[in-house]
Design a protein around this motif. Structure first.
Motif, PDB file in Angstrom:
ATOM      1  N   UNK A   1       3.075   8.878   9.973  1.00 41.39           N
ATOM      2  CA  UNK A   1       2.216   8.205   9.003  1.00 41.39           C
ATOM      3  C   UNK A   1       2.453   8.748   7.600  1.00 41.39           C
ATOM      4  N   UNK A   2       2.482   7.835   6.629  1.00 42.56           N
ATOM      5  CA  UNK A   2       2.602   8.236   5.231  1.00 42.56           C
ATOM      6  C   UNK A   2       1.208   8.623   4.755  1.00 42.56           C
TER       7      UNK A   2
ATOM      8  N   UNK B   1      -5.699   7.855  10.634  1.00 45.91           N
ATOM      9  CA  UNK B   1      -4.625   7.175  11.363  1.00 45.91           C
ATOM     10  C   UNK B   1      -5.256   6.360  12.490  1.00 45.91           C
ATOM     11  N   UNK B   2      -5.837   5.222  12.136  1.00 44.22           N
ATOM     12  CA  UNK B   2      -6.660   4.478  13.083  1.00 44.22           C
ATOM     13  C   UNK B   2      -5.847   3.831  14.198  1.00 44.22           C
ATOM     14  N   UNK B   3      -4.555   3.593  13.977  1.00 44.04           N
ATOM     15  CA  UNK B   3      -3.740   2.966  15.014  1.00 44.04           C
ATOM     16  C   UNK B   3      -2.725   3.932  15.619  1.00 44.04           C
TER      17      UNK B   3
ATOM     18  N   UNK C   1       2.464  -6.904  11.546  1.00 45.90           N
ATOM     19  CA  UNK C   1       1.251  -6.610  12.277  1.00 45.90           C
ATOM     20  C   UNK C   1      -0.033  -7.003  11.574  1.00 45.90           C
ATOM     21  N   UNK C   2       0.094  -7.608  10.388  1.00 47.59           N
ATOM     22  CA  UNK C   2      -1.086  -8.005   9.614  1.00 47.59           C
ATOM     23  C   UNK C   2      -0.980  -9.470   9.217  1.00 47.59           C
ATOM     24  N   UNK C   3      -2.102 -10.007   8.754  1.00 44.89           N
ATOM     25  CA  UNK C   3      -2.115 -11.403   8.337  1.00 44.89           C
ATOM     26  C   UNK C   3      -1.406 -11.566   6.989  1.00 44.89           C
ATOM     27  N   UNK C   4      -0.986 -12.792   6.718  1.00 44.34           N
ATOM     28  CA  UNK C   4      -0.366 -13.103   5.435  1.00 44.34           C
ATOM     29  C   UNK C   4      -1.439 -13.065   4.346  1.00 44.34           C
ATOM     30  N   UNK C   5      -1.097 -12.471   3.203  1.00 47.78           N
ATOM     31  CA  UNK C   5      -2.036 -12.351   2.090  1.00 47.78           C
ATOM     32  C   UNK C   5      -1.444 -12.998   0.841  1.00 47.78           C
TER      33      UNK C   5
ATOM     34  N   UNK D   1      -4.637  -0.887   7.234  1.00 46.69           N
ATOM     35  CA  UNK D   1      -3.810  -1.302   6.093  1.00 46.69           C
ATOM     36  C   UNK D   1      -3.759  -0.120   5.126  1.00 46.69           C
ATOM     37  N   UNK D   2      -2.709   0.677   5.273  1.00 45.17           N
ATOM     38  CA  UNK D   2      -2.615   1.966   4.586  1.00 45.17           C
ATOM     39  C   UNK D   2      -1.427   1.989   3.628  1.00 45.17           C
TER      40      UNK D   2
END
Length: 412
Positions: free
Chosen positions: A327-328, A320-322, A80-84, A154-155
């Protein structure tokens, strides 16, 4: 793998010139008469460090020293996130069967904290009398020379996913961790999310709740009837000091990181003062040199994502924005994790110094060691203690000996 590439730390000359100009134009606040560390970083100290940073400090020398170690970079993508692009140090022991150890830093720390324990763990262990380790020390996403995300949410799950995928990419199907601060919390997240890979964690920070009779009856009874020892009595005062006098930064970073970010990104003096205060307050009278402080802060100032990115982990952990399920968060990481062995090194000047019965609510604690001195940045302040404790925990006779399949730390 093909996309794991060597990395060289090389700050652009223009960035160095920009830093020098900003330092030369610094505007300092005034200071009350007889103000001390209780009000924050003293004016005289910050002025001295600013002057040294601008006129005498040699980043190129520090850069050269850091580049003596094997740095790498590789792309890691969380779901769900971009490659870093993730930066990391990786040193393999010559001992076949060395234990893969993932070193995790926190804030305001960084990968450099591993440097004092790196050689003793990878080379000092002969695989005969003492265990040997392969060590991986990444810059966490948003820190150091790793890229930062541009997406919200990004948590802790993503930090854990990143470093777990890194270890798997390096060929380590099972591994152990060592860390404090966010390194402690990320290790706890790994224990919850990836117990089939993360087999044990050694932590130098206490983060737990008091045992409850409904959840931990035996530990709760022990806590109720057993007097605190000297360390635990001191810990009550130290923990109270942090809650009452030291947590202001945490509240700001957890609620309004963007506002704080303008100062961190625009003013090297603001960045210096914000971090230097913690280096002083969170250590046990550690004799910081001006070079150490300037290198420490420079890694933040020259970081790939910028110093403001590093504080967002606080916000994302408690929000918990999403709307994700399970959630951890800070409550979850303080809950029991079966199957992953735990070890603790207790240092008296850490931020949270808790009774032994509290940390034993987290899981199967197989190792504990109390130290008479030392603070929050244990791998930097007390590297010999961390090395000794890790060896004891994972060596022959230790509570986590043989926890990684086929990698006991000893030559066959």
């Amino acid at each position: 793998m093909a996309d794991i590439k060597p990395y060289t730390i090389a700050v652009d000359d223009q960035q160095l010139k920009d830093l020098s100009i900003r330092l030369s134009l610094a505007k300092f606040p005034d200071e009350l008469d007889e103000a001390g560390w209780d009000m924050g970083a003293p004016l005289a100290d910050v002025k001295r460090l600013t002057k040294y940073w601008q006129e005498s400090y040699d980043w190129r020398k520090a850069e050269e020293e850091m580049n003596k170690l094997p740095h790498f970079v590789t792309n890691i993508q969380c779901d769900g996130f971009e490659s870093l692009a993730i930066h990391f140090i990786h040193v393999r022991s010559k001992v076949k069967g060395a234990i893969p150890l993932l070193f995790l830093h926190g804030w305001p720390g960084h990968f450099q904290e591993v440097t004092k324990i790196l050689k003793p763990l990878t080379e000092g262990g002969d695989g005969v009398k003492t265990p040997a380790f392969d060590v991986v020390a990444p810059s966490l996403p948003n820190f150091g020379f790793s890229q930062g995300t541009k997406k919200r949410g990004f948590a802790l799950e993503q930090y854990a996913e990143t470093v777990n995928k890194l270890m798997l990419k390096l060929g380590y199907k099972e591994y152990v961790t060592q860390g404090g601060d966010w390194g402690c919390h990320i290790s706890r997240a790994l224990a919850h999310l990836y117990p089939e890979y993360c087999k044990a964690t050694h932590l130098n920070m206490d983060s737990a709740y008091q045992p409850e009779f409904l959840k931990n009856p035996i530990l709760a009874l022990q806590h109720a009837v057993t007097p605190y020892n000297k360390r635990e009595k001191h810990g009550v005062d130290r923990s109270r000091w942090f809650e009452e006098e030291g947590r202001g930064y945490n509240l700001e970073q957890s609620t309004k990181p963007q506002t704080l970010g303008y100062g961190l990104a625009d003013s090297p003096v603001a960045c210096l003062a914000w971090i230097y205060e913690k280096l002083h307050d969170w250590t046990d009278a550690y004799p910081w040199t001006d070079d150490e402080v300037c290198t420490w802060v420079s890694i933040y100032w020259f970081s790939t994502a910028g110093p403001a990115a590093s504080v967002r982990i606080y916000y994302e952990t408690i929000h918990n924005v999403d709307g994700r399920k399970d959630k951890i968060d800070r409550h979850k990481i303080r809950s029991w994790t079966p199957g992953v062995k735990l070890g603790f090194s207790h240092f008296p000047m850490d931020l949270s110094v808790l009774p032994s019965t509290w940390v034993r609510t987290l899981g199967n604690v197989v190792y504990e060691k109390e130290h008479d001195s030392g603070g929050h940045f244990a791998a930097w302040e007390r590297p010999d203690d961390i090395v000794t404790d890790v060896r004891e925990m994972f060596g022959k006779g230790g509570g986590a000996f043989g926890v990684v399949t086929g990698a006991t730390g000893y030559a066959a």
